[in-house]
Design a protein around this motif. Structure first.
Motif, PDB file in Angstrom:
ATOM      1  N   MET A 168       0.849  -1.099  -0.059  1.00  0.00           N
ATOM      2  CA  MET A 168       0.054   0.036  -0.177  1.00  0.00           C
ATOM      3  C   MET A 168       0.828   1.204   0.105  1.00  0.00           C
ATOM      4  N   ASN A 169      -0.044   2.498  -0.337  1.00  0.00           N
ATOM      5  CA  ASN A 169       0.752   3.823  -0.266  1.00  0.00           C
ATOM      6  C   ASN A 169      -0.122   4.492   0.681  1.00  0.00           C
ATOM      7  N   THR A 170       0.503   5.575   1.276  1.00  0.00           N
ATOM      8  CA  THR A 170      -0.191   6.197   2.172  1.00  0.00           C
ATOM      9  C   THR A 170      -0.591   7.467   1.804  1.00  0.00           C
ATOM     10  N   ASP A 171      -0.681   7.675   0.572  1.00  0.00           N
ATOM     11  CA  ASP A 171      -1.105   9.047  -0.054  1.00  0.00           C
ATOM     12  C   ASP A 171      -2.583   9.123  -0.115  1.00  0.00           C
ATOM     13  N   VAL A 172      -3.240   8.924   1.000  1.00  0.00           N
ATOM     14  CA  VAL A 172      -4.750   8.750   0.705  1.00  0.00           C
ATOM     15  C   VAL A 172      -5.455  10.324   0.975  1.00  0.00           C
ATOM     16  N   ILE A 173      -6.456  10.620   0.006  1.00  0.00           N
ATOM     17  CA  ILE A 173      -7.499  11.661   0.326  1.00  0.00           C
ATOM     18  C   ILE A 173      -8.442  11.221   1.121  1.00  0.00           C
ATOM     19  N   THR A 174      -8.805  11.641   2.279  1.00  0.00           N
ATOM     20  CA  THR A 174      -9.977  11.188   3.069  1.00  0.00           C
ATOM     21  C   THR A 174     -11.142  12.218   3.212  1.00  0.00           C
ATOM     22  N   VAL A 175     -12.081  12.244   3.067  1.00  0.00           N
ATOM     23  CA  VAL A 175     -13.316  12.973   3.591  1.00  0.00           C
ATOM     24  C   VAL A 175     -14.148  12.495   4.525  1.00  0.00           C
ATOM     25  N   ARG A 176     -14.993  13.238   5.141  1.00  0.00           N
ATOM     26  CA  ARG A 176     -16.033  12.779   6.296  1.00  0.00           C
ATOM     27  C   ARG A 176     -17.377  12.604   5.656  1.00  0.00           C
ATOM     28  N   PRO A 177     -18.248  11.881   5.950  1.00  0.00           N
ATOM     29  CA  PRO A 177     -19.453  11.525   5.220  1.00  0.00           C
ATOM     30  C   PRO A 177     -20.342  12.823   5.446  1.00  0.00           C
ATOM     31  N   GLU A 178     -20.224  13.692   6.511  1.00  0.00           N
ATOM     32  CA  GLU A 178     -21.257  14.572   6.641  1.00  0.00           C
ATOM     33  C   GLU A 178     -21.071  15.840   5.652  1.00  0.00           C
ATOM     34  N   ILE A 179     -19.988  16.231   5.138  1.00  0.00           N
ATOM     35  CA  ILE A 179     -19.795  17.440   4.463  1.00  0.00           C
ATOM     36  C   ILE A 179     -20.219  17.262   3.006  1.00  0.00           C
ATOM     37  N   ILE A 232      -3.468  16.359  -6.188  1.00  0.00           N
ATOM     38  CA  ILE A 232      -4.121  14.987  -6.187  1.00  0.00           C
ATOM     39  C   ILE A 232      -3.035  13.946  -6.576  1.00  0.00           C
ATOM     40  N   PRO A 233      -2.859  13.118  -5.670  1.00  0.00           N
ATOM     41  CA  PRO A 233      -1.798  12.085  -5.929  1.00  0.00           C
ATOM     42  C   PRO A 233      -2.256  11.291  -7.409  1.00  0.00           C
ATOM     43  N   LYS A 234      -1.174  10.682  -7.914  1.00  0.00           N
ATOM     44  CA  LYS A 234      -1.455  10.050  -9.381  1.00  0.00           C
ATOM     45  C   LYS A 234      -2.417   8.804  -9.001  1.00  0.00           C
ATOM     46  N   THR A 235      -3.239   8.439  -9.873  1.00  0.00           N
ATOM     47  CA  THR A 235      -4.007   7.295  -9.971  1.00  0.00           C
ATOM     48  C   THR A 235      -4.961   7.298  -8.648  1.00  0.00           C
ATOM     49  N   THR A 236      -5.667   8.686  -8.490  1.00  0.00           N
ATOM     50  CA  THR A 236      -6.561   8.548  -7.617  1.00  0.00           C
ATOM     51  C   THR A 236      -7.900   8.763  -8.378  1.00  0.00           C
ATOM     52  N   ASP A 237      -8.924   7.747  -8.189  1.00  0.00           N
ATOM     53  CA  ASP A 237      -9.890   7.499  -8.833  1.00  0.00           C
ATOM     54  C   ASP A 237     -11.200   7.846  -7.825  1.00  0.00           C
ATOM     55  N   ASN A 238     -10.809   7.506  -6.498  1.00  0.00           N
ATOM     56  CA  ASN A 238     -11.927   7.626  -5.392  1.00  0.00           C
ATOM     57  C   ASN A 238     -11.208   8.356  -4.290  1.00  0.00           C
ATOM     58  N   LEU A 239     -12.057   9.269  -3.507  1.00  0.00           N
ATOM     59  CA  LEU A 239     -11.808   9.744  -2.130  1.00  0.00           C
ATOM     60  C   LEU A 239     -12.057   8.890  -1.232  1.00  0.00           C
ATOM     61  N   LEU A 240     -11.681   8.687  -0.214  1.00  0.00           N
ATOM     62  CA  LEU A 240     -11.987   7.597   0.615  1.00  0.00           C
ATOM     63  C   LEU A 240     -12.761   8.203   2.043  1.00  0.00           C
ATOM     64  N   VAL A 241     -13.799   7.668   2.362  1.00  0.00           N
ATOM     65  CA  VAL A 241     -14.541   8.314   3.457  1.00  0.00           C
ATOM     66  C   VAL A 241     -14.607   7.295   4.913  1.00  0.00           C
ATOM     67  N   VAL A 242     -14.007   8.226   5.825  1.00  0.00           N
ATOM     68  CA  VAL A 242     -13.779   7.596   6.973  1.00  0.00           C
ATOM     69  C   VAL A 242     -14.525   8.544   8.042  1.00  0.00           C
TER      70      VAL A 242
END
Lengths: 454, 454
Positions: free
Chosen positions: B141-152, B167-177
Motif C-alpha cells: 500500500m501507499n499512504t497518500d490517501v485523500i480522506t473526507v467525512r460523510p457529513e460534508i 491530487i496523487p497520481k491514480t486517484t479515482d476515489n476519495l476515501l470516506v472515514v
C-alpha cells in the motif's frame, strides 16, 4: 485461507451437493445471488456437464453479468448452441472489445446475425474494433471515450459531464480532439476538479502524451502501461484520428495471458487449456506434443544404437548415460528460460548479445567443471574404473557448455525465424542436449576403451 | 519493430559505442534526456561494469527518476555503496511502498540512518508500511490517501481539493472515514464532478466496497483487482482503521512477479535472476539446482544398475530405455503445469479434485495407449523382436498413467506441506517418471526374457 477462498469453497460444496441430490432450486438461489465474478469462477471450476446445468440455472440478468468474467474457451462452449436472438440480447451489453473478441470465435453466420441485431451506433463501434486483430491496440480498445474541444472552459466541461450523467468506468482523463477528431492531448479529471472554472481546456491539457497507434502490438501496449504506470491511454488510427481508449483492466488481461502463454507453452499446452475440459478434447490436444517428443526421443535412441558394441562390452555405460543427458537438459533450460524472459522484457539487443552468450558459456563451463568432478569421482568409485570417471567428467563439461550455447542461441534464432521460442524452444533444446550428451559420453568411451583393448 | 523498440536499440548502440571509445559526455547527454523509464531499461540491459559507469553519469534529478523504474536487484547493487546522506536525498521522493521495499534490502545500519534522516511525517508513514511483510496488502500500500467525512457536501469537498492543489497520481476515489478514522465507503471523483454541489458525501458514497485487510496476501489482492477490475482499493488494519490504499500499478508488478516466479521457478531460477549479472554470482545460484538434479539422476542410474545382467544380454534395451522415461517426463509436466496454474487461479478445490485426477489419469491412459502402439510397432520392427515391442508398449502405458497421477498429486501434496510446487514440482516429478520408466521397462524385460530363456 482468505475470506474469499473460504467463501468460494463453501459455495462450490453447496453447489456440488445440491447438484448431486438434484435440488436445483437451492443452486439457483446461490448462483443468482453471487457477484458475477464469483459465479463465473464457480462455473469454471466445474466439470463440463455441471457447467451446462449451472448456466441453465442463471437468470437472464446474471447471465449477462457472468458472461463478462468467463474465460474465452468456456464462454464459447456455453454460447455456441444458443439461438441468435437470445445471444444478441445477452451480449449487447458487453464492452466493445470483449464483444469483438467473442464474435471472432463464434461461427460466421452467428456473427453476422448478431451484427444485424445490434443498433446502428453499437454496430459501428463494434465494426471499428473488429477491424483490428485481437492482439493489437485496436483490438484491445473500447470506444466509450469522452472527448472535449481545446477551446471550451472548465465550467462548460463540467456542465457537459453533468448532462452526460454517466461517466464510463475507469475514466481518469477526458480526451481532447480538434475539429477533425484528431487527438491533441488529455485532460485529467482531477484538473477539472481543482482548477478555476474559467480555465480553458487548452491551458490545462497535457500534450506530451503519446497516443497509441491502433496497429501496435498488444505486448508493446502492455509494456508501455507497465513502464509509465498508465491507467488509460488514447488510441489513434494512421491519420491521428482518435478511435478509442485502452483501459488498464484489459492490459492486465494481456499481461496474464502472456504469462500463461510462456508457462503453458513450455509444457506444450495452450494458454486457453481448460483445466476441467473433457477427456477426449484434452487427449487430442496433448497427443501432438507427445508425438513430437517421441520423434526426438527416437533420434536420441538412434544415436545410442551407434554404440551398441561398446555398450555390450561395458554395461556400466548404460547405467550412467542418462545422467549426462539429464544434466545438459537442466542446465540448458535454465539458460533458455532466462533468455526467453529477457527477450520478452526487451532486454536482449544487438549490443549485448555477445556479452550474454559469453556469460552463459562461462557459467556452463564452470558448473560443468564442478559437477564433472563430483560425478567423475562417483562413477570411478562406483564401478571401480578411473577411466570411466574421466569419460563421464569430460562428457559432462562438454554437454553443459553446449547446453548453455544452445539455450542462449535457440530462442534468438527462433525469434528471427518467426517461431515462438516459448512453445518450441524446450523441445529443440532437449533434443540437442540428449544427442550431444549420449554422443559425447558413448563416443569418448568407444575411443578410450578401444585404445585400451587394442 | 515498434517505434519504442527502435529507439531503445538506437540508444543502446549509441551508449555502447560511446562507452567503448570513452566519450562519456555524449552518453551523459543521451541518458539524462531520456524518460526515466527508458534510461532505467538501458541500464538494466547493460553488463555490470557498464551499469556502474552509466549510473555515475546521471545527474541527480535523473537518478531519482531512474531509481523508480530499476529492478530490485539492480537497484540494491547500485545503491549499496552510496554514502547515507546522498542515499537519503535520493530516495526520499520514492513512493512509500517502493521505499519500504528498498530499505528492507539494504543493510540495517543504512536503514536506520535513512529513517533518522527523514522528516517526521514521512518516517511515520514509512514505518507503518514497513510493519507489514512485503508480500501483503500492507506492504503493497501507499499512504497518500485523500480522506473526507460523510457529513460534508460536495462544494466543501471541491474547495478542500482545490486547497490541496495536488491530487496523487491514480486517484479515482476519495476515501470516506468516520471520526475514528474507520473506513466507511468510497466516493468516486466522477460523482463529485457530475453531482449537484449541495449533495452530501453520505448520499453519494458507495458503501458496498470491501476494504482489503492489511495482512491479506498480495496474491489474493491481485486476484481481487483482476476479478473486479479495480484501479485502487482501500486498506484497513484489524480495527477497520484506514491505513492506506493500493493502486493498480503495484498490483501489475505483483502479477508480473508471480508470472516470472512460476516461469523461472520451473527451471530452478529465482524471479529476480539478473540476466546480465556477473558470471560468478550466476554460477553459485545455479549450481545448487544442478546438484539436486544430479542426485535424482543418480537415483535413476541406481535403478538401471539393478538390471545390469539383463542389459548385458539385450543391448537393445539400453538403446530404447530413455524413450519411456522421456515420454513420462513430458506427459507428467503437462499435467503438473496445468494443475499448478489451476491452483494459482483458485480453481482446484476439495469438490473437484477427484474429477481432475480421474480426468488426467484417463488422458494419460489414452495417450499412453496411442503412443504405446506406435513405439511398440517401431521397436518390434527396428530390432526384429515382437516381445520387445510388447515390453516397451506396456511400460509406456504404465509410465504415462503414473506420470498423470504424479503430475496431479505432487503439487496438491506440496501445497499442503507448504512447499512451493512451482519451484520443486518438476524435480520430484521427473524423478518419479525416470524411476518408474526405467523400472517398468527393464523389469518387464527381465521377467519376459528370463521366461523365454528358461
Amino acid at each position: 485461507m482468505t475470506a474469499e477462498q473460504t467463501r468460494h469453497r463453501r459455495n462450490l460444496k453447496t453447489v456440488n451437493r445440491a447438484l448431486a441430490s438434484g435440488t436445483f432450486s437451492e443452486v439457483r438461489q446461490v448462483l443468482n445471488n453471487l457477484p458475477g465474478a464469483e459465479a463465473a469462477h464457480l462455473i469454471e471450476s466445474s466439470p463440463p456437464r455441471e457447467r451446462e446445468i449451472l448456466w441453465q440455472l442463471l437468470n437472464q440478468e446474471q447471465e449477462t453479468e457472468v458472461l463478462q468474467y468467463l474465460g474465452e474457451e468456456v464462454r464459447v462452449e456455453l454460447l455456441r448452441d444458443l439461438p441468435t436472438e437470445e445471444l444478441v440480447e445477452l451480449i449487447e451489453d458487453l464492452d466493445t472489445d470483449d464483444l469483438a473478441d467473442l464474435l471472432q470465435e463464434l461461427p460466421e453466420q452467428v456473427t453476422s446475425r448478431v451484427l444485424a441485431g445490434l443498433d446502428a451506433q453499437n454496430r459501428e463501434r463494434l465494426e471499428q474494433v473488429m477491424n483490428y486483430p485481437e492482439d493489437t491496440a485496436g483490438g484491445l480498445m473500447n470506444t466509450d471515450v469522452i472527448t472535449v474541444r481545446p477551446e471550451i472552459t472548465f465550467s462548460v466541461v463540467q456542465r457537459y459531464l453533468r448532462r452526460l450523467g454517466d461517466i464510463p468506468k475507469t475514466t481518469d482523463n477526458l480526451l481532447v480532439v480538434n475539429r477533425k477528431n484528431q487527438f491533441v492531448g488529455v485532460l485529467p479529471l482531477t484538473r477539472v476538479l481543482i482548477s478555476d472554472p474559467g480555465t480553458s481546456v487548452r491551458e490545462a491539457m497535457i500534450t506530451d502524451v503519446e497516443a497509441i497507434p491502433a496497429t501496435q502490438d498488444a505486448h508493446e501496449v502492455a509494456k508501455l502501461f507497465e513502464r509509465l504506470d498508465l491507467v488509460t491511454a488514447p488510441v489513434v488510427d494512421d491519420n491521428g484520428m482518435l478511435v478509442g481508449r485502452i483501459t488498464i483492466d484489459d492490459v492486465v488481461d494481456v499481461i496474464m495471458e502472456e504469462a500463461e502463454h510462456s508457462l503453458m507453452g513450455m509444457a506444450g499446452l495452450d494458454e486457453d487449456e481448460d483445466t476441467f475440459g473433457s477427456v477426449w478434447h484434452t487427449v487430442r490436444r496433448r497427443a501432438l506434443w507427445l508425438g513430437i517428443n517421441l520423434l526426438t526421443a527416437l533420434a536420441a535412441s538412434a544415436v545410442i544404437s551407434l554404440f551398441e558394441d561398446t555398450l555390450e562390452k561395458v554395461v556400466a555405460l548404460a547405467v550412467l548415460m542418462p545422467i549426462v543427458a539429464s544434466m545438459g537438459g537442466i542446465a540448458g533450460s535454465q539458460t533458455l528460460t532466462l533468455v526467453i524472459r529477457a527477450m520478452a522484457l526487451g532486454q536482449v539487443q544487438a549490443g549485448n548479445t555477445r556479452y550474454l552468450l559469453t556469460k552463459e558459456l562461462a557459467v556452463g563451463a564452470l558448473n560443468g567443471l564442478l559437477w564433472a568432478l563430483v560425478i567423475g569421482a562417483t562413477a570411478a568409485l562406483w564401478f571401480d574404473d578411473p577411466s570411466l570417471g574421466v569419460i563421464i567428467g569430460c562428457a559432462m563439461i562438454l554437454n553443459l557448455v553446449v547446453a548453455a550455447g544452445a539455450g542462449a542461441l535457440i530462442p534468438m534464432v527462433m525469434k528471427r525465424m518467426g517461431i515462438d521460442p516459448a512453445l518450441a524452444g524446450s523441445v529443440v533444446l532437449t533434443t540437442v542436449t540428449d544427442i550431444v550428451g549420449f554422443m559425447a559420453f558413448l563416443g569418448l568411451a568407444t575411443l578410450l576403451y578401444a585404445n585400451l583393448v587394442v
